[in-house]
Write an enzyme that holds these catalytic residues in place. Structure first.
Site, short mmCIF file in Angstrom:
data_model
loop_
_atom_site.label_atom_id
_atom_site.label_comp_id
_atom_site.label_asym_id
_atom_site.label_seq_id
_atom_site.Cartn_x
_atom_site.Cartn_y
_atom_site.Cartn_z
N ALA A 15 -6.64 0.64 -5.91
CA ALA A 15 -7.41 1.85 -6.26
C ALA A 15 -7.36 2.89 -5.16
CB ALA A 15 -8.85 1.47 -6.57
N ALA B 245 0.81 -1.22 0.00
CA ALA B 245 0.00 0.00 0.00
C ALA B 245 0.85 1.27 0.00
CB ALA B 245 -0.94 0.00 1.21
N GLU B 246 1.88 1.30 0.83
CA GLU B 246 2.67 2.51 0.97
C GLU B 246 3.52 2.77 -0.27
OE1 GLU B 246 1.52 0.67 4.74
OE2 GLU B 246 2.78 -0.09 3.11
N ARG C 76 -7.07 -4.33 7.69
CA ARG C 76 -6.93 -5.69 7.17
C ARG C 76 -7.31 -6.67 8.28
NH1 ARG C 76 -6.80 -2.99 3.34
NH2 ARG C 76 -5.25 -2.91 1.65
N ASP D 35 -5.01 3.30 -2.90
CA ASP D 35 -3.67 3.88 -2.84
C ASP D 35 -3.50 4.94 -3.93
OD1 ASP D 35 -3.18 1.93 -0.88
OD2 ASP D 35 -2.45 0.51 -2.39
N ASP E 72 -1.00 -3.92 -8.85
CA ASP E 72 -1.34 -2.99 -7.77
C ASP E 72 -1.03 -1.54 -8.10
OD1 ASP E 72 -1.90 -5.38 -6.53
OD2 ASP E 72 -0.98 -4.81 -4.63
N GLY F 233 -17.92 6.30 -5.91
CA GLY F 233 -17.20 7.55 -5.79
C GLY F 233 -16.63 7.77 -4.41
#
Length: 333
Positions: free
Chosen positions: A274, A51-52, A184, A276, A312, A249
């Protein structure tokens, strides 16, 4: 454990101060190329994801500077992670090569055309061994924004301490903190997550969340309106709150005022990443000095681009590509 050197990455170490600094685990991603049960896959595509670092790549793609702090194993997968991040222009001076733990793995498969299954193999991984000593105070203090997620503090007690240390350093230096709740459930209980994420949100200036994540942190009833959830998150401390609603949205409240977030209809291929991308678009425009309208527009566009490509982060747009969402002609000549 060793910090990487110039020879460990393909690009020269950036010298300028980063716009965004982030920390977390980047894993090697194994993806089944065809729809169906993973056990029938005869090949797996090899890539990276986290993610980061997804967000950091999104920042650099949009023309800003980003630095990533994290650990990888002293293995081929770790070298792949550093090669990819360096190749995308990330400042990886804060990366640590851990000789005593492997690089984590993520396995992704599509059981049906509409259902994606993601499994993690990260227990005891190098990334989960992130600790406060890995956080360079000077790097955090040099940033214009520190971005953290709710994934990293769930990895281990030392990783949780690292996030807290980074946030404390940013708060002390007056560096704005951005937080993506990113709950998570496979990593920790809802109760533990709610307690930690609520505390992190209280020290953040910008918060990204889904509706479910907001309800988790706020312990809000299921029927709570989205705008009320955003306002309640803002009451914890952040002045900028963005609630992501997937294909419906997003909602943004900045300095107490709601703002409309544009919605793009695209053919989604892979929904992972998406959120991220959305956060990257918003933060890149923020450090660019853009208005709230510009920030949410770029965030929405980046999120739309991300889901149109497998992987990703591979679909993250460059700034000159944002106009493609408004282009009528299918072929650009």
């Amino acid at each position: 454990m060793t910090r990487i050197t110039r020879e460990d990455i393909m690009t020269a170490e950036p010298r300028e101060a980063p716009d965004v600094v982030t920390l977390g685990e980047t894993m090697v991603l194994l993806t089944a190329p065809h729809i169906g049960p993973l056990r029938h896959a005869r090949t797996l595509d090899v890539a990276t994801g986290g993610a980061e670092s997804n967000l950091a790549i999104g920042i650099t793609r949009l023309g800003r500077r980003a630095a990533w702090i994290g650990r990888v194993g002293d293995d081929e997968f770790g070298r792949l992670v550093l090669t990819v991040l360096g190749g995308e222009g990330l400042d990886t001076r804060g990366a640590v090569v851990d000789p005593d733990a492997p690089t984590g793995l993520m396995v992704k498969a599509r059981r049906t055309s509409a259902a994606t299954d993601v499994r993690y193999y990260r227990a005891g991984s190098a990334g989960s061994r992130l600790c406060p000593q890995d956080v360079d105070p000077a790097l955090v203090r040099s940033a214009r924004i520190l971005h953290v997620t709710g994934i990293t503090p769930a990895l281990s007690t030392t990783a949780r301490a690292a996030v807290r240390a980074a946030v404390a350093e940013a708060n002390a230096a007056g560096v704005p903190v951005s937080l993506d709740l990113n709950y998570r459930k496979a990593l920790w209980s809802a109760e533990d997550a709610a307690t930690e994420l609520r505390a992190l949100a209280a020290g953040a200036d910008i918060v990204f969340a889904t509706e479910d994540e907001a309800r988790l942190v706020l312990k809000a009833p299921e029927h709570t309106p989205v705008l009320d959830l955003a306002r309640e998150l803002g009451a914890l401390g952040p002045t900028q709150v963005l609630l992501k609603q997937g294909s419906r949205g997003a909602v943004a409240i900045v300095d107490g005022r709601p703002h409309e977030v544009p919605l793009h209809r695209v053919d989604a291929v892979d929904p992972v990443g998406a959120g991220d991308a959305f956060a990257a678009g918003y933060l890149a425009e923020l450090v660019e000095g853009g208005s709230v309208a510009a920030r949410v527009a770029t965030a929405a566009a980046a999120g739309a681009f991300a889901v149109t490509v497998p992987g990703d982060w591979e679909g993250l747009p460059r700034r000159d590509e944002l106009r493609l969402l408004h282009q009528d002609d299918a072929v650009a000549r």
